[in-house]
Design a protein around this motif. Structure first.
Motif, PDB file in Angstrom:
ATOM      1  N   MET A   1       0.837  -1.195   0.000  1.00  0.00           N
ATOM      2  CA  MET A   1       0.000   0.000   0.000  1.00  0.00           C
ATOM      3  C   MET A   1       0.875   1.249   0.000  1.00  0.00           C
ATOM      4  SD  MET A   1      -3.058   1.037   2.650  1.00  0.00           S
ATOM      5  CE  MET A   1      -2.000   0.920   4.096  1.00  0.00           C
ATOM      6  N   ARG A   2       0.546   2.191  -0.860  1.00  0.00           N
ATOM      7  CA  ARG A   2       1.277   3.454  -0.847  1.00  0.00           C
ATOM      8  C   ARG A   2       0.989   4.181   0.460  1.00  0.00           C
ATOM      9  NH1 ARG A   2      -0.330   3.145  -6.258  1.00  0.00           N
ATOM     10  NH2 ARG A   2       1.447   2.972  -7.681  1.00  0.00           N
ATOM     11  N   HIS A   3       2.009   4.835   0.971  1.00  0.00           N
ATOM     12  CA  HIS A   3       1.839   5.512   2.251  1.00  0.00           C
ATOM     13  C   HIS A   3       2.722   6.743   2.308  1.00  0.00           C
ATOM     14  CE1 HIS A   3       5.693   3.802   3.537  1.00  0.00           C
ATOM     15  NE2 HIS A   3       5.251   2.607   3.160  1.00  0.00           N
ATOM     16  N   ALA A   4       2.465   7.575   3.299  1.00  0.00           N
ATOM     17  CA  ALA A   4       3.287   8.758   3.517  1.00  0.00           C
ATOM     18  C   ALA A   4       4.734   8.349   3.779  1.00  0.00           C
ATOM     19  CB  ALA A   4       2.740   9.567   4.692  1.00  0.00           C
ATOM     20  N   GLN A   5       5.642   9.296   3.564  1.00  0.00           N
ATOM     21  CA  GLN A   5       7.069   9.008   3.666  1.00  0.00           C
ATOM     22  C   GLN A   5       7.707   9.858   4.761  1.00  0.00           C
ATOM     23  OE1 GLN A   5       8.564   6.694   1.264  1.00  0.00           O
ATOM     24  NE2 GLN A   5       6.377   6.339   1.025  1.00  0.00           N
ATOM     25  N   GLY A   6       8.754   9.315   5.380  1.00  0.00           N
ATOM     26  CA  GLY A   6       9.519  10.098   6.335  1.00  0.00           C
ATOM     27  C   GLY A   6       9.285   9.678   7.775  1.00  0.00           C
ATOM     28  N   PRO A   7      10.064  10.247   8.688  1.00  0.00           N
ATOM     29  CA  PRO A   7       9.948   9.902  10.103  1.00  0.00           C
ATOM     30  C   PRO A   7       8.864  10.715  10.806  1.00  0.00           C
ATOM     31  CG  PRO A   7      11.731  11.453   9.813  1.00  0.00           C
ATOM     32  CD  PRO A   7      11.187  11.165   8.431  1.00  0.00           C
ATOM     33  N   LEU A   8       8.643  10.372  12.055  1.00  0.00           N
ATOM     34  CA  LEU A   8       7.824  11.174  12.963  1.00  0.00           C
ATOM     35  C   LEU A   8       8.728  12.209  13.624  1.00  0.00           C
ATOM     36  CD1 LEU A   8       5.260  11.710  14.759  1.00  0.00           C
ATOM     37  CD2 LEU A   8       6.212   9.997  16.336  1.00  0.00           C
ATOM     38  N   LEU A   9       8.327  13.463  13.564  1.00  0.00           N
ATOM     39  CA  LEU A   9       9.039  14.534  14.259  1.00  0.00           C
ATOM     40  C   LEU A   9       8.290  14.839  15.551  1.00  0.00           C
ATOM     41  CD1 LEU A   9      11.134  16.876  14.438  1.00  0.00           C
ATOM     42  CD2 LEU A   9       9.476  18.276  13.165  1.00  0.00           C
ATOM     43  N   THR A  10       8.946  14.626  16.677  1.00  0.00           N
ATOM     44  CA  THR A  10       8.360  14.945  17.979  1.00  0.00           C
ATOM     45  C   THR A  10       8.969  16.249  18.478  1.00  0.00           C
ATOM     46  OG1 THR A  10       7.962  12.636  18.544  1.00  0.00           O
ATOM     47  CG2 THR A  10       8.061  14.195  20.376  1.00  0.00           C
ATOM     48  N   ILE A  11       8.102  17.205  18.778  1.00  0.00           N
ATOM     49  CA  ILE A  11       8.527  18.515  19.265  1.00  0.00           C
ATOM     50  C   ILE A  11       8.093  18.653  20.713  1.00  0.00           C
ATOM     51  CG2 ILE A  11       8.270  21.013  18.989  1.00  0.00           C
ATOM     52  CD1 ILE A  11       7.709  20.500  16.011  1.00  0.00           C
TER      53      ILE A  11
END
Length: 575
Positions: free
Chosen positions: A1-11
């Motif tokens: 399944m296509r999905h969003a790319q990249g990490p989670l940024l926690t601020i």
């Protein structure tokens, strides 16, 4: 399944720090958007958190469709505990922010804790070494600033326009429980009060910029081009009048809430109709990459008002429900809500409730005065800022909410399937969660139309509609693609079978439900004020639960802390 790319940024707002974490497995399971946000929120927000406390977390994300250039993809999702409903709630907004968000290189951003001073948080392109680039800026000069002033400030100081900004107006800072997060000045993460959550965290604005998305090359099928071409060539009335095009139809069939829900039609409808809105439209308006262009830049030079809209729900809330029959007055209220940062539906409904208590229906000048008092919590506005559910008794009014969320239009007393959809929606009385009304007006082809009376055969369709909309919110795809993007095309866009996508949607809905169950929500919350007037309501609700495999009391089997890992898809501390 296509999905969003990249990490989670926690601020972390208390520590003024930022970190990233890989979430590839979670993205593969939930695609992005609402699904991803809900999964993270289920694992990471304490079930007993205060929506306006530091334990609440706010999630912003896009989905895989924001890496394409096809129509209906200029949106993104926000999720957190709602200070209005006290449950987990997702909202989404259009405009142009989503592409700038993906440009920074993150699949999602998580805000934790709170700040002891008013901040702007500037998120820039993730470094080649994976180190996030996040600037924390103290902005005391923006205290109580209106939305357009915030955009102007960052255009001047940081060289980014309104399409890079997500911010709150005075309402968010002042804890109005239906405050919006605004972007592109006039687009809103509107329902449920997530603007108050951002304000409680001490964040006036977030800005996003970068070009990291240029390196992401997803192979899109031919269907993406077909959808874009159809959006460009469509002659839909939505291109001229937006959702306001349904106003007179809703009135004709008796589904237009009026005079604070005491009636379902409005004698002054002609003055607030789609035709009147179209007369005030002075140019085309759209969202990022979308050729459908259904937005409504409007102005009235004599009145000195320029805004975007009003859409149907605003026409209902500040027009028929308030007894106001002049579209220019509705435009003025719309403009005020955008500048002050408030959901037009919730604000219009609570103002209409106040008008009823004062016998002042139709007093447009009083409407504007009360809107401003609400945003700044001044005078009677302080109580009204709590919303209909918390304030109705003091004003001697009926509680026209579901789960604390005020009703949108498309009245369920006439459109009974939509009435059930209001009741079952995890976020409350929202027309877009189950989006059943098009089949009962109808706004679809006659062969797909349904008798608006009763609930026979409707629960299975409602389950599928809720699941499909959860897919759209995770992809992220605009729901106005209805009738354009077929089930097969949606499956091709996401490189999955349609059945697998429906399973994904069901998991998202169930996660929301399980979280809310842990906060005390059950069958008693799945109702509408007119349930007795809908033939077979209780039977339909029971059928709905059975189809989802839930308990007869509206709870998910095995919900709670002990089963967090199994439902949420990850450990409570993260992946």
């Amino acid at each position: 399944m296509r999905h969003a790319q990249g990490p989670l940024l926690t601020i972390d707002l208390a520590d003024r720090s930022a970190s990233t974490a890989a979430i590839d497995d979670r993205l593969a399971e939930f695609a992005g958007g609402r699904g991803l946000n809900t999964s993270l929120a289920y694992d990471r927000i304490p079930f007993d958190a205060d929506p306006l406390g530091p334990e609440n977390r706010l999630y912003l994300s896009t989905g895989p469709m924001q890496y394409s250039t096809t129509s209906y993809t200029g949106r993104m999702a926000a999720t957190g505990l709602s200070p209005l409903t006290n449950g987990l709630l997702s909202s989404n907004a259009g405009g142009f922010l989503s592409r700038n968000f993906t440009g920074a290189g993150y699949a999602a951003v998580e805000l934790v804790g709170d700040s002891d001073e008013l901040l702007a948080v500037h998120v820039r392109e993730i470094g080649a070494d994976g180190v996030p680039t996040v600037e924390f800026e103290s902005v005391p000069d923006l205290e109580q600033a209106e939305v357009s002033a915030v955009s102007d400030r960052f255009a001047e100081s940081h060289g980014v326009g309104a399409e890079h900004v997500a911010c709150v107006g005075p309402a968010g800072e002042n804890g109005v429980r239906f405050a919006s997060i605004m972007t592109s000045d006039t687009r809103a993460f509107g329902r449920g009060g997530l603007g108050a959550v951002l304000g409680a965290k001490g964040v006036k604005a977030l800005t996003f910029d970068g070009s990291a998305d240029a390196a992401i090359d997803l192979d899109w099928p031919d269907e993406a081009g077909e959808i874009h071409r159809e959006a460009a060539t469509s002659d839909s009335i939505m291109k001229r009048q937006g959702t306001a095009s349904v106003t007179e139809l809703a009135n004709e069939v008796g589904a237009l809430p009026s005079y604070y829900f005491s009636e379902t039609s409005f004698e002054g409808v002609e003055g607030i109709s789609g035709d009147r809105v179209e007369e005030k439209k002075y140019k085309k308006g759209t969202c990022s990459s979308c050729a459908f262009a259904c937005k409504l830049p409007t102005r009235d030079e004599e009145a000195g008002v320029e805004t975007e809209g009003p859409e149907f729900e605003t026409v209902m809330a500040f027009g028929s429900n308030a007894g106001v029959d002049d579209v220019v007055d509705v435009m003025r209220a719309n403009e005020l809500c955008d500048e002050l940062g408030m959901d037009t539906i919730s604000c219009g409904d609570v103002v209409s409730m106040f008008l009823e208590s004062e016998d002042e229906f139709g007093n447009a000048g009083l409407v504007r005065s009360i809107v401003e008092q609400i945003a700044y919590r001044e005078g009677v506005g302080d109580k009204l800022a709590e919303g209909v559910h918390r304030a109705h008794e003091e004003f001697g009014a009926d509680d026209w909410t579901v789960k604390g969320l005020p009703f949108s239009g498309h009245d369920g007393r006439k459109l009974n399937g939509q009435g059930l959809a209001f009741a079952t929606a995890n976020r409350g009385a929202d027309h877009m969660y189950g989006e059943f009304y098009p089949y009962e007006y109808p706004l679809v082809d006659q062969e797909d139309a349904l008798d608006p009376s009763g609930l026979d055969g409707k629960p299975p369709m409602l389950v599928e509609k809720e699941n499909r909309n959860a897919i759209l919110d995770s992809a992220v795809v605009c729901k106005f693609s209805r009738g354009v993007i077929s089930d097969d095309q949606l499956a091709a866009l996401l490189n999955a079978t349609y059945d697998d996508l429906l399973d994904l949607g069901a998991r998202v809905v169930e996660l929301e439900r399980a979280f809310n169950n842990a906060r005390g929500f059950d069958r008693e919350d799945d109702t509408v004020p007119y349930a007795d007037a809908i033939d077979g309501f209780e039977e339909g609700l029971s059928e709905y639960y059975a189809l989802r495999g839930w308990n007869e009391d509206g709870t998910v089997p095995g919900h709670g802390d002990a089963d967090r890992d199994g439902l949420g898809g990850g450990a409570a501390a993260g992946d």
